[in-house]
Design a protein around this motif. Structure first.
Motif, PDB file in Angstrom:
ATOM      1  N   ALA A 171       0.871  -0.997   0.053  1.00  0.00           N
ATOM      2  CA  ALA A 171       0.036   0.059   0.071  1.00  0.00           C
ATOM      3  C   ALA A 171       0.881   1.271   0.111  1.00  0.00           C
ATOM      4  O   ALA A 171       1.988   1.207   0.206  1.00  0.00           O
ATOM      5  N   PRO A 172       0.283   2.333  -0.049  1.00  0.00           N
ATOM      6  CA  PRO A 172       1.112   3.671  -0.181  1.00  0.00           C
ATOM      7  C   PRO A 172       1.750   4.212   0.939  1.00  0.00           C
ATOM      8  O   PRO A 172       2.901   4.642   1.165  1.00  0.00           O
ATOM      9  N   THR A 173       1.101   3.607   2.103  1.00  0.00           N
ATOM     10  CA  THR A 173       1.384   4.172   3.569  1.00  0.00           C
ATOM     11  C   THR A 173       1.012   3.138   4.731  1.00  0.00           C
ATOM     12  O   THR A 173       0.013   2.515   4.290  1.00  0.00           O
ATOM     13  N   TYR A 174       1.747   3.033   5.729  1.00  0.00           N
ATOM     14  CA  TYR A 174       1.466   2.084   6.983  1.00  0.00           C
ATOM     15  C   TYR A 174       1.604   3.187   8.153  1.00  0.00           C
ATOM     16  O   TYR A 174       2.313   4.120   8.218  1.00  0.00           O
ATOM     17  N   ILE A 175       0.965   2.669   9.209  1.00  0.00           N
ATOM     18  CA  ILE A 175       1.072   3.176  10.382  1.00  0.00           C
ATOM     19  C   ILE A 175       2.500   2.802  11.139  1.00  0.00           C
ATOM     20  O   ILE A 175       2.668   1.290  11.088  1.00  0.00           O
ATOM     21  N   VAL A 176       3.440   3.468  11.401  1.00  0.00           N
ATOM     22  CA  VAL A 176       4.690   2.845  12.083  1.00  0.00           C
ATOM     23  C   VAL A 176       4.601   3.236  13.509  1.00  0.00           C
ATOM     24  O   VAL A 176       4.794   4.603  13.510  1.00  0.00           O
ATOM     25  N   ARG A 177       5.141   2.546  14.278  1.00  0.00           N
ATOM     26  CA  ARG A 177       4.810   3.067  15.768  1.00  0.00           C
ATOM     27  C   ARG A 177       6.034   2.290  16.609  1.00  0.00           C
ATOM     28  O   ARG A 177       6.228   1.215  16.416  1.00  0.00           O
TER      29      ARG A 177
ATOM     30  N   VAL B  22       4.624  -2.355  12.421  1.00  0.00           N
ATOM     31  CA  VAL B  22       4.094  -1.963  10.978  1.00  0.00           C
ATOM     32  C   VAL B  22       2.519  -2.520  11.242  1.00  0.00           C
ATOM     33  O   VAL B  22       2.227  -3.695  11.227  1.00  0.00           O
ATOM     34  N   ARG B  23       1.776  -1.097  10.868  1.00  0.00           N
ATOM     35  CA  ARG B  23       0.025  -1.613  10.721  1.00  0.00           C
ATOM     36  C   ARG B  23      -0.385  -0.861   9.573  1.00  0.00           C
ATOM     37  O   ARG B  23       0.138   0.099   9.066  1.00  0.00           O
ATOM     38  N   SER B  24      -1.752  -1.504   9.274  1.00  0.00           N
ATOM     39  CA  SER B  24      -2.255  -0.839   8.146  1.00  0.00           C
ATOM     40  C   SER B  24      -2.831   0.291   8.575  1.00  0.00           C
ATOM     41  O   SER B  24      -3.286   0.396   9.400  1.00  0.00           O
ATOM     42  N   ALA B  25      -2.775   1.282   7.512  1.00  0.00           N
ATOM     43  CA  ALA B  25      -3.039   2.613   7.518  1.00  0.00           C
ATOM     44  C   ALA B  25      -4.572   2.916   7.477  1.00  0.00           C
ATOM     45  O   ALA B  25      -5.160   3.904   7.979  1.00  0.00           O
ATOM     46  N   SER B  26      -5.154   1.931   7.029  1.00  0.00           N
ATOM     47  CA  SER B  26      -6.675   1.942   6.622  1.00  0.00           C
ATOM     48  C   SER B  26      -7.387   1.055   7.508  1.00  0.00           C
ATOM     49  O   SER B  26      -8.473   1.474   7.876  1.00  0.00           O
ATOM     50  N   ASN B  27      -6.644   0.102   8.104  1.00  0.00           N
ATOM     51  CA  ASN B  27      -7.468  -0.738   9.028  1.00  0.00           C
ATOM     52  C   ASN B  27      -6.861  -1.203  10.263  1.00  0.00           C
ATOM     53  O   ASN B  27      -7.598  -1.720  11.277  1.00  0.00           O
ATOM     54  N   ASN B  28      -5.683  -0.410  10.636  1.00  0.00           N
ATOM     55  CA  ASN B  28      -4.687  -0.822  11.825  1.00  0.00           C
ATOM     56  C   ASN B  28      -4.491  -2.147  12.099  1.00  0.00           C
ATOM     57  O   ASN B  28      -4.100  -2.425  13.322  1.00  0.00           O
ATOM     58  N   CYS B  29      -4.455  -3.134  11.372  1.00  0.00           N
ATOM     59  CA  CYS B  29      -4.114  -4.299  11.586  1.00  0.00           C
ATOM     60  C   CYS B  29      -2.760  -4.702  11.743  1.00  0.00           C
ATOM     61  O   CYS B  29      -1.796  -4.028  10.720  1.00  0.00           O
ATOM     62  N   PHE B  30      -2.332  -5.435  12.588  1.00  0.00           N
ATOM     63  CA  PHE B  30      -0.806  -5.541  12.673  1.00  0.00           C
ATOM     64  C   PHE B  30      -0.225  -6.479  11.358  1.00  0.00           C
ATOM     65  O   PHE B  30      -0.878  -7.563  10.804  1.00  0.00           O
ATOM     66  N   LEU B  31       0.799  -5.995  10.904  1.00  0.00           N
ATOM     67  CA  LEU B  31       1.356  -6.470   9.725  1.00  0.00           C
ATOM     68  C   LEU B  31       2.799  -7.295  10.006  1.00  0.00           C
ATOM     69  O   LEU B  31       2.950  -8.266   9.662  1.00  0.00           O
ATOM     70  N   CYS B  32       3.755  -6.485  10.621  1.00  0.00           N
ATOM     71  CA  CYS B  32       5.036  -7.296  11.131  1.00  0.00           C
ATOM     72  C   CYS B  32       5.530  -6.651  12.012  1.00  0.00           C
ATOM     73  O   CYS B  32       4.959  -5.479  12.324  1.00  0.00           O
ATOM     74  N   ARG B  33       6.838  -6.799  12.583  1.00  0.00           N
ATOM     75  CA  ARG B  33       7.683  -6.112  13.549  1.00  0.00           C
ATOM     76  C   ARG B  33       8.830  -6.054  12.851  1.00  0.00           C
ATOM     77  O   ARG B  33       9.495  -6.628  12.278  1.00  0.00           O
ATOM     78  N   ILE B  34       9.529  -4.757  13.230  1.00  0.00           N
ATOM     79  CA  ILE B  34      10.796  -4.252  12.912  1.00  0.00           C
ATOM     80  C   ILE B  34      11.529  -4.275  14.093  1.00  0.00           C
ATOM     81  O   ILE B  34      11.318  -3.630  15.152  1.00  0.00           O
TER      82      ILE B  34
END
Length: 154
Positions: free
Chosen positions: A94-100, A139-151
């Motif tokens: 996707a174009p963007t993600y939530i990174v926290r 890293v989480r979905s910017a549209s759904n906030n689902c967890f995707l992976c850890r860094i």
């Protein structure tokens, strides 16, 4: 600083596949992918059309506190997973993600969460991980906030 993208741990994925129970104690849902794919948190790729996959509530944390979010994820029913890698995972398309950033006691570090362009995820994660109070980055979905992976640091 170099970073690695981590899938869910193999032992955790094996346990989910074996017991078929999610983080809420509900049965894991099984379906066949009718395409386009679903982002697997074990192999960090998308399921192929015709491939069986699992849907479940998951909490990607060891402990529980007010910051340990639970949400929906997908897993291929039987992929081999993937090792941590410096390469951007295929599921991050996707174009963007939530990174926290999170502390060592699995608490969100305020001020670290931002919607980040995909091409800048590694750089932003490295900046966060250089701080003493950041243990890992999710890293989480910017549209759904689902967890995707850890860094984590490489």
């Amino acid at each position: 600083m170099s970073v690695h993208f981590h899938p869910l741990p193999a032992a955790e994925v094996s346990a989910i596949r074996a017991n078929r129970i999610d983080a809420y104690g509900n049965p894991v849902e099984r379906a066949i992918c009718d395409g386009p794919g679903h982002p697997c948190r074990a192999c960090l790729t998308e399921t192929a059309a015709g491939q069986p996959f699992l849907t479940l509530a998951h909490r990607p944390f060891e402990g529980q506190n007010a910051f340990t979010e639970t949400g929906p994820i997908y897993l291929c029913e039987s992929c081999a997973g993937t090792p941590p890698s410096a390469d951007l995972p295929a599921i991050l398309s996707a174009p963007t993600y939530i990174v926290r950033g999170y502390s060592s006691n699995e608490r969100i570090v305020y001020g670290t969460g931002q919607v980040t362009p995909t091409a800048e995820i590694s750089t932003y994660a490295a900046t966060l991980l250089a701080r003493d109070n950041i243990a890992f980055v999710d890293v989480r979905s910017a549209s759904n906030n689902c967890f995707l992976c850890r860094i984590k640091p490489a």
